[in-house]
Design a protein around this motif. Sequence first.
Motif, PDB file in Angstrom:
ATOM      1  N   LEU A  34       0.826  -1.208   0.000  1.00 36.89           N
ATOM      2  CA  LEU A  34       0.000   0.000   0.000  1.00 36.89           C
ATOM      3  C   LEU A  34       0.861   1.260   0.000  1.00 36.89           C
ATOM      4  CD1 LEU A  34      -2.878  -0.858   2.497  1.00 36.89           C
ATOM      5  CD2 LEU A  34      -3.077  -0.437   0.050  1.00 36.89           C
ATOM      6  N   ARG A  35       1.873   1.277   0.839  1.00 36.31           N
ATOM      7  CA  ARG A  35       2.758   2.445   0.920  1.00 36.31           C
ATOM      8  C   ARG A  35       3.474   2.667  -0.417  1.00 36.31           C
ATOM      9  NH1 ARG A  35       5.268   1.177   5.211  1.00 36.31           N
ATOM     10  NH2 ARG A  35       3.881   2.326   6.571  1.00 36.31           N
ATOM     11  N   GLN A  36       3.965   1.586  -1.014  1.00 38.32           N
ATOM     12  CA  GLN A  36       4.670   1.709  -2.292  1.00 38.32           C
ATOM     13  C   GLN A  36       3.736   2.240  -3.377  1.00 38.32           C
ATOM     14  OE1 GLN A  36       6.207  -2.008  -3.722  1.00 38.32           O
ATOM     15  NE2 GLN A  36       7.198  -1.085  -5.498  1.00 38.32           N
ATOM     16  N   LEU A  37       2.528   1.699  -3.454  1.00 39.14           N
ATOM     17  CA  LEU A  37       1.561   2.162  -4.450  1.00 39.14           C
ATOM     18  C   LEU A  37       1.163   3.619  -4.209  1.00 39.14           C
ATOM     19  CD1 LEU A  37      -0.767  -0.963  -4.605  1.00 39.14           C
ATOM     20  CD2 LEU A  37       0.641  -0.085  -6.481  1.00 39.14           C
ATOM     21  N   ARG A  38       0.964   3.981  -2.942  1.00 34.20           N
ATOM     22  CA  ARG A  38       0.576   5.353  -2.604  1.00 34.20           C
ATOM     23  C   ARG A  38       1.674   6.340  -2.973  1.00 34.20           C
ATOM     24  NH1 ARG A  38       1.791   8.351   1.555  1.00 34.20           N
ATOM     25  NH2 ARG A  38       2.497   6.651   2.892  1.00 34.20           N
ATOM     26  N   GLU A  39       2.903   6.001  -2.645  1.00 27.91           N
ATOM     27  CA  GLU A  39       4.016   6.894  -2.971  1.00 27.91           C
ATOM     28  C   GLU A  39       4.244   6.969  -4.479  1.00 27.91           C
ATOM     29  OE1 GLU A  39       7.147   5.331  -0.533  1.00 27.91           O
ATOM     30  OE2 GLU A  39       6.394   6.382   1.262  1.00 27.91           O
ATOM     31  N   ALA A  40       4.073   5.859  -5.187  1.00 29.02           N
ATOM     32  CA  ALA A  40       4.222   5.861  -6.652  1.00 29.02           C
ATOM     33  C   ALA A  40       3.145   6.726  -7.311  1.00 29.02           C
ATOM     34  CB  ALA A  40       4.155   4.434  -7.198  1.00 29.02           C
ATOM     35  N   ALA A  41       1.966   6.757  -6.696  1.00 29.84           N
ATOM     36  CA  ALA A  41       0.882   7.581  -7.228  1.00 29.84           C
ATOM     37  C   ALA A  41       1.023   9.041  -6.801  1.00 29.84           C
ATOM     38  CB  ALA A  41      -0.465   7.038  -6.773  1.00 29.84           C
ATOM     39  N   GLY A  42       1.980   9.317  -5.918  1.00 26.21           N
ATOM     40  CA  GLY A  42       2.195  10.683  -5.454  1.00 26.21           C
ATOM     41  C   GLY A  42       1.102  11.177  -4.513  1.00 26.21           C
ATOM     42  N   LEU A  43       0.526  10.266  -3.733  1.00 26.64           N
ATOM     43  CA  LEU A  43      -0.566  10.629  -2.831  1.00 26.64           C
ATOM     44  C   LEU A  43      -0.104  10.613  -1.380  1.00 26.64           C
ATOM     45  CD1 LEU A  43      -3.417   8.421  -4.343  1.00 26.64           C
ATOM     46  CD2 LEU A  43      -3.036  10.859  -4.706  1.00 26.64           C
ATOM     47  N   SER A  44      -0.593  11.548  -0.601  1.00 27.50           N
ATOM     48  CA  SER A  44      -0.378  11.523   0.840  1.00 27.50           C
ATOM     49  C   SER A  44      -1.450  10.627   1.459  1.00 27.50           C
ATOM     50  CB  SER A  44      -0.494  12.935   1.416  1.00 27.50           C
ATOM     51  OG  SER A  44      -1.823  13.415   1.262  1.00 27.50           O
ATOM     52  N   THR A  45      -1.270  10.279   2.714  1.00 24.83           N
ATOM     53  CA  THR A  45      -2.296   9.477   3.380  1.00 24.83           C
ATOM     54  C   THR A  45      -3.605  10.253   3.442  1.00 24.83           C
ATOM     55  OG1 THR A  45      -1.526  10.249   5.543  1.00 24.83           O
ATOM     56  CG2 THR A  45      -0.693   8.121   4.773  1.00 24.83           C
ATOM     57  N   ARG A  46      -3.511  11.555   3.621  1.00 20.24           N
ATOM     58  CA  ARG A  46      -4.720  12.386   3.699  1.00 20.24           C
ATOM     59  C   ARG A  46      -5.466  12.398   2.376  1.00 20.24           C
ATOM     60  NH1 ARG A  46      -4.153  17.889   6.636  1.00 20.24           N
ATOM     61  NH2 ARG A  46      -3.992  16.344   8.251  1.00 20.24           N
ATOM     62  N   THR A  95     -10.834   7.817  -1.173  1.00 18.43           N
ATOM     63  CA  THR A  95     -11.458   6.512  -0.983  1.00 18.43           C
ATOM     64  C   THR A  95     -12.612   6.520   0.006  1.00 18.43           C
ATOM     65  OG1 THR A  95      -9.844   5.958   0.725  1.00 18.43           O
ATOM     66  CG2 THR A  95      -9.341   5.257  -1.527  1.00 18.43           C
ATOM     67  N   GLY A  96     -12.731   7.567   0.784  1.00 20.04           N
ATOM     68  CA  GLY A  96     -13.799   7.622   1.771  1.00 20.04           C
ATOM     69  C   GLY A  96     -13.492   6.853   3.042  1.00 20.04           C
ATOM     70  N   VAL A  97     -12.238   6.503   3.252  1.00 22.43           N
ATOM     71  CA  VAL A  97     -11.833   5.894   4.522  1.00 22.43           C
ATOM     72  C   VAL A  97     -11.081   6.956   5.315  1.00 22.43           C
ATOM     73  CG1 VAL A  97     -11.678   3.580   3.527  1.00 22.43           C
ATOM     74  CG2 VAL A  97      -9.630   4.954   3.703  1.00 22.43           C
ATOM     75  N   SER A  98     -10.885   6.727   6.589  1.00 22.20           N
ATOM     76  CA  SER A  98     -10.195   7.726   7.400  1.00 22.20           C
ATOM     77  C   SER A  98      -8.685   7.657   7.162  1.00 22.20           C
ATOM     78  CB  SER A  98     -10.488   7.495   8.879  1.00 22.20           C
ATOM     79  OG  SER A  98      -9.874   6.307   9.322  1.00 22.20           O
ATOM     80  N   ARG A  99      -8.038   8.768   7.440  1.00 24.84           N
ATOM     81  CA  ARG A  99      -6.582   8.814   7.330  1.00 24.84           C
ATOM     82  C   ARG A  99      -5.966   7.814   8.314  1.00 24.84           C
ATOM     83  NH1 ARG A  99      -2.883  13.976   8.822  1.00 24.84           N
ATOM     84  NH2 ARG A  99      -0.933  13.167   8.004  1.00 24.84           N
ATOM     85  N   ARG A 100      -6.578   7.704   9.463  1.00 17.11           N
ATOM     86  CA  ARG A 100      -6.106   6.760  10.471  1.00 17.11           C
ATOM     87  C   ARG A 100      -6.155   5.327   9.942  1.00 17.11           C
ATOM     88  NH1 ARG A 100      -3.943   6.930  15.677  1.00 17.11           N
ATOM     89  NH2 ARG A 100      -3.910   4.786  16.345  1.00 17.11           N
ATOM     90  N   MET A 101      -7.212   4.998   9.206  1.00 19.91           N
ATOM     91  CA  MET A 101      -7.340   3.656   8.621  1.00 19.91           C
ATOM     92  C   MET A 101      -6.185   3.404   7.647  1.00 19.91           C
ATOM     93  SD  MET A 101      -8.829   0.754   7.984  1.00 19.91           S
ATOM     94  CE  MET A 101     -10.554   0.662   8.368  1.00 19.91           C
ATOM     95  N   ARG A 104     -11.645  -0.134  -2.714  1.00 17.43           N
ATOM     96  CA  ARG A 104     -11.581   1.316  -2.869  1.00 17.43           C
ATOM     97  C   ARG A 104     -10.139   1.805  -2.956  1.00 17.43           C
ATOM     98  NH1 ARG A 104     -16.220   3.992  -2.218  1.00 17.43           N
ATOM     99  NH2 ARG A 104     -17.993   2.802  -1.430  1.00 17.43           N
ATOM    100  N   LEU A 105      -9.285   1.249  -2.119  1.00 12.96           N
ATOM    101  CA  LEU A 105      -7.876   1.638  -2.155  1.00 12.96           C
ATOM    102  C   LEU A 105      -7.251   1.292  -3.508  1.00 12.96           C
ATOM    103  CD1 LEU A 105      -6.810   0.548   1.435  1.00 12.96           C
ATOM    104  CD2 LEU A 105      -6.876   2.896   0.559  1.00 12.96           C
ATOM    105  N   ALA A 106      -7.548   0.110  -4.010  1.00  7.00           N
ATOM    106  CA  ALA A 106      -7.006  -0.306  -5.313  1.00  7.00           C
ATOM    107  C   ALA A 106      -7.495   0.633  -6.413  1.00  7.00           C
ATOM    108  CB  ALA A 106      -7.410  -1.746  -5.618  1.00  7.00           C
ATOM    109  N   GLY A 107      -8.766   1.022  -6.366  1.00  5.05           N
ATOM    110  CA  GLY A 107      -9.313   1.920  -7.371  1.00  5.05           C
ATOM    111  C   GLY A 107      -8.672   3.295  -7.348  1.00  5.05           C
ATOM    112  N   ALA A 108      -8.315   3.770  -6.171  1.00  2.00           N
ATOM    113  CA  ALA A 108      -7.692   5.087  -6.058  1.00  2.00           C
ATOM    114  C   ALA A 108      -6.196   5.040  -6.376  1.00  2.00           C
ATOM    115  CB  ALA A 108      -7.895   5.635  -4.654  1.00  2.00           C
ATOM    116  N   LEU A 109      -5.547   3.938  -6.061  1.00  2.00           N
ATOM    117  CA  LEU A 109      -4.101   3.834  -6.258  1.00  2.00           C
ATOM    118  C   LEU A 109      -3.709   3.456  -7.681  1.00  2.00           C
ATOM    119  CD1 LEU A 109      -3.220   2.055  -2.914  1.00  2.00           C
ATOM    120  CD2 LEU A 109      -2.611   4.393  -3.565  1.00  2.00           C
ATOM    121  N   ALA A 110      -4.538   2.674  -8.344  1.00  2.09           N
ATOM    122  CA  ALA A 110      -4.219   2.213  -9.698  1.00  2.09           C
ATOM    123  C   ALA A 110      -5.507   2.119 -10.511  1.00  2.09           C
ATOM    124  CB  ALA A 110      -3.515   0.867  -9.641  1.00  2.09           C
TER     125      ALA A 110
END
Length: 142
Positions: free
Chosen positions: A47-59, A65-71, A89-95
């Motif tokens: 998840l971290r690798q995909l998020r960073e590759a997409a240039g997204l912060s946790t926020r 995705t509609g989940v909390s930053r804490r999640m 949802r995470l997969a849809g937002a990341l890739a």
Amino acid sequence: MNPESEGRTFVGGLVCVLAPAERSAGWPGPPVGEEAQRLRSGLGAELRQLREAAGLSTRLLAARTGVSRRMVRDLEGGARRPRVETLRRLAGALAPNSAERVFGKLVDLAGESVRPDTARSLRQRRRAARRAQRLAGGRRAV
């Protein structure tokens, strides 16, 4: 009157009310030990690798995705067991172009730790997705 018989116990001079056993029996608690390490090194790292590759912060990922930053942080750190819909949802937002493939990989990495979706959790996710869509200015968030 014995406090032990009524679900109460004394701890450090304070009376603590204990939850009924049947209420907590269905929830295994947060992942610990080997399971937490497996989630952190497998699912969390992916998840971290995909998020960073997409240039997204946790926020930003949480907002899309509609989940909390804490999640998001807890999933990356191996501190939570994911639900199927959360991974979708995470997969849809990341890739967005390969969401189904990424979703399958995330489910495989989570393994037996994946929690089943419930009617209540699905209602909450739909509500959060609508809220995320409104915040995104009407554009589809996921």
